[in-house]
Design a protein around this motif. Structure first.
Motif, short mmCIF file in Angstrom:
data_model
loop_
_atom_site.label_atom_id
_atom_site.label_comp_id
_atom_site.label_asym_id
_atom_site.label_seq_id
_atom_site.Cartn_x
_atom_site.Cartn_y
_atom_site.Cartn_z
N ARG A 53 6.40 21.00 30.78
CA ARG A 53 6.70 21.64 32.05
C ARG A 53 8.12 22.21 31.97
N THR A 108 7.16 15.40 31.27
CA THR A 108 7.86 14.76 32.38
C THR A 108 8.61 13.52 31.94
N THR A 140 8.48 21.76 37.57
CA THR A 140 7.38 22.57 38.08
C THR A 140 6.07 21.82 38.00
N LYS A 141 5.16 22.18 38.86
CA LYS A 141 3.81 21.63 38.77
C LYS A 141 2.98 22.41 37.77
N LEU A 142 3.45 23.61 37.42
CA LEU A 142 2.71 24.45 36.47
C LEU A 142 2.94 23.97 35.05
#
Length: 86
Positions: A4, A56, A79-81
Motif C-alpha cells: 500500500r 501495512t 491507503t485502502k487501495l
C-alpha cells in the motif's frame, strides 16, 4: 502481504534526537519513496513527512519505532487501495 502507499508524519520535539530518527528511517529505506523535512530553528522542533510504499506491517513498524523515541510523535496514514505491480 499486499503493498500500500501511505504517509508517515514525524514531529520531533527535541532536535537532539534527530540522529536516532534518521537511523530509524534508514532501517526502512526500502519502503521510503520520498522524504521532506522542515526544521523550525527558532523552536528546536522539526517535522518530517515520508511517502512510503510497503505492506501495512512494514509501515506500522516504521511508525511505531519512530514513536517510541523520546520527544518524537509519529503517525501513519495508509491507503485502502492496493498497489498493483506491473
Amino acid at each position: 502481504m499486499e503493498k500500500r502507499i501511505g504517509t508517515v508524519t514525524v514531529l520531533i520535539k527535541d532536535r537532539a534526537v534527530a540522529p536516532q530518527v534518521n537511523a530509524t528511517i534508514s532501517q526502512f529505506a526500502d519502503i521510503v519513496l520520498a522524504r521532506q523535512g522542515l526544521p523550525f530553528h527558532d523552536r528546536s522542533v522539526a517535522v518530517i513527512s515520508l511517502i512510503v510504499e510497503g505492506d501495512t506491517n512494514q509501515i506500522n513498524a516504521l511508525s511505531g519505532k519512530l514513536g517510541k523515541i523520546d520527544n518524537v510523535e509519529a503517525k501513519a496514514v495508509v491507503t485502502k487501495l492496493l498497489v498493483v505491480s506491473n
